[in-house]
Design a protein around this motif. Structure first.
Motif, PDB file in Angstrom:
ATOM      1  N   LEU A 102     -18.686-113.297-155.502  1.00  0.00           N
ATOM      2  CA  LEU A 102     -18.112-112.283-156.162  1.00  0.00           C
ATOM      3  C   LEU A 102     -16.279-112.581-156.433  1.00  0.00           C
ATOM      4  O   LEU A 102     -15.505-111.269-156.304  1.00  0.00           O
TER       5      LEU A 102
ATOM      6  N   PRO B 263     -24.916-103.322-150.142  1.00  0.00           N
ATOM      7  CA  PRO B 263     -23.613-104.021-151.055  1.00  0.00           C
ATOM      8  C   PRO B 263     -23.469-105.522-150.508  1.00  0.00           C
ATOM      9  O   PRO B 263     -24.165-106.175-149.666  1.00  0.00           O
TER      10      PRO B 263
ATOM     11  N   THR C   8     -16.626-105.429-147.969  1.00  0.00           N
ATOM     12  CA  THR C   8     -15.847-105.933-148.927  1.00  0.00           C
ATOM     13  C   THR C   8     -15.406-104.446-149.585  1.00  0.00           C
ATOM     14  O   THR C   8     -16.649-103.299-149.261  1.00  0.00           O
TER      15      THR C   8
ATOM     16  N   ILE D 261     -16.727-103.397-152.087  1.00  0.00           N
ATOM     17  CA  ILE D 261     -18.134-103.424-153.779  1.00  0.00           C
ATOM     18  C   ILE D 261     -19.110-102.414-153.445  1.00  0.00           C
ATOM     19  O   ILE D 261     -19.843-102.730-151.649  1.00  0.00           O
TER      20      ILE D 261
ATOM     21  N   SER E 135     -14.533 -98.829-153.358  1.00  0.00           N
ATOM     22  CA  SER E 135     -15.636 -98.133-153.774  1.00  0.00           C
ATOM     23  C   SER E 135     -16.950 -97.640-152.329  1.00  0.00           C
ATOM     24  O   SER E 135     -17.484 -97.196-152.121  1.00  0.00           O
TER      25      SER E 135
ATOM     26  N   ILE F 256     -10.947-106.920-154.146  1.00  0.00           N
ATOM     27  CA  ILE F 256     -11.753-106.968-153.579  1.00  0.00           C
ATOM     28  C   ILE F 256     -12.102-106.840-152.296  1.00  0.00           C
ATOM     29  O   ILE F 256     -13.152-106.528-151.377  1.00  0.00           O
TER      30      ILE F 256
END
Length: 285
Positions: free
Chosen positions: A3, A21, A41, A43, A53, A261
């Motif tokens: 990651l 995710p 996270t 992401i 996101s 992140i």
């Protein structure tokens, strides 16, 4: 593959799960075989702009349907249904709620019937406890003997109030857990290098922690501010609660150092999303 997270040392405390995710797991908890758990996270979600996101907060101004989709996605990755989640209502208290079947879905599929709750405990399989973060400290608790779990949010106020100890005491009082059986972890949060506080905060730590611990908890800088170690403080609280050293895992992952992140309030202020910690007893327990 990875990651791209930057850890403070090379110790293997977390396992990165490359699902869609992705999320983080503690091997210590996975090895019990009785829980599903994770830490999100930012992401792999659908939120836009400063929420990008995988924002997991309904209260920061993001589109509600985007947040719901984000929860569906992270829940699916971990094998947890949104209907089984139970949210805290975090106000930096040391209030810990015993979660029952009636609480299922509170905060996500139906309104919460409670307020001012920063910690949750339960012995009911299938219920997923959920707490929220963007630098504050997640505290996980798993009793593999009595099959009881706890999850608590500990900012500097919660740490001064020792919500970690309060959570253990609640597990022992309500479910007959023994501290020596409990596995506990300090989750991803802001590290000492990134966490500057004022003298009035330090004075409160001095009142609540013995003097021989102060050097491990904070130091003063030339600007008269202090760098505070919430990771060490909560580790000491675990010891005070009676948890064994070999049953403790302390994070080496800083949210502020990894703000691209992981959401960080110190980095972004109010223009950000939230991360979540998740913890559930398996249905077959």
């Amino acid at each position: 593959m990875g990651l791209g997270l930057r850890y403070k040392n090379e110790e293997q405390i977390f396992q990165e799960q490359y699902t869609e995710p992705p999320y983080l797991e503690y091997p210590m908890f996975r090895e019990t075989g009785i829980v599903k758990h994770g830490f999100s996270t930012r992401i792999g979600g659908v939120s836009k702009g400063c929420f990008s996101s995988l924002n997991l907060s309904f209260t920061r101004g993001d589109e509600e349907e985007a947040v719901r989709e984000n929860f569906r996605r992270i829940g699916s990755a971990m094998g947890i249904r949104c209907e089984d989640m139970v949210f805290t209502h975090q106000t930096h208290t040391t209030n810990v709620r015993v979660v029952t079947e009636a609480d299922k879905g509170c905060g996500i599929v139906k309104p919460r019937t409670y307020s001012d709750v920063d910690g949750l405990v339960t012995d009911i399989p299938g219920i997923c406890l959920v707490t929220f973060y963007a630098d504050c400290v997640p505290l996980y608790f798993v009793d593999p003997v009595k099959k009881v779990i706890g999850l608590s949010h500990s900012g500097w106020r919660g740490t001064i109030g020792k919500i970690g100890k309060v959570t253990v005491e609640t597990m022992c009082r309500e479910f007959k857990s023994r501290p020596e059986d409990i596995l506990a972890a300090v989750g991803p949060s802001i590290c000492q290098d990134c966490y500057e506080v004022s003298e009035d905060v330090i004075r409160q730590f001095q009142k609540n922690f013995p003097e021989d611990c102060w050097n491990a908890l904070f130091y003063q800088k030339e600007n008269q501010k202090y760098q505070l170690n919430l990771w060490k403080a909560n580790e000491l609280i675990f010891y005070e609660a009676g948890i064994l050293p070999e049953h403790i895992a302390v994070t080496n992952l800083c949210t502020h150092c990894n703000s691209e992140i992981l959401y960080s309030h110190r980095q972004a202020g109010d223009a950000r999303g939230n991360l979540c910690a998740f913890l559930a007893l398996n249905q077959e327990v």
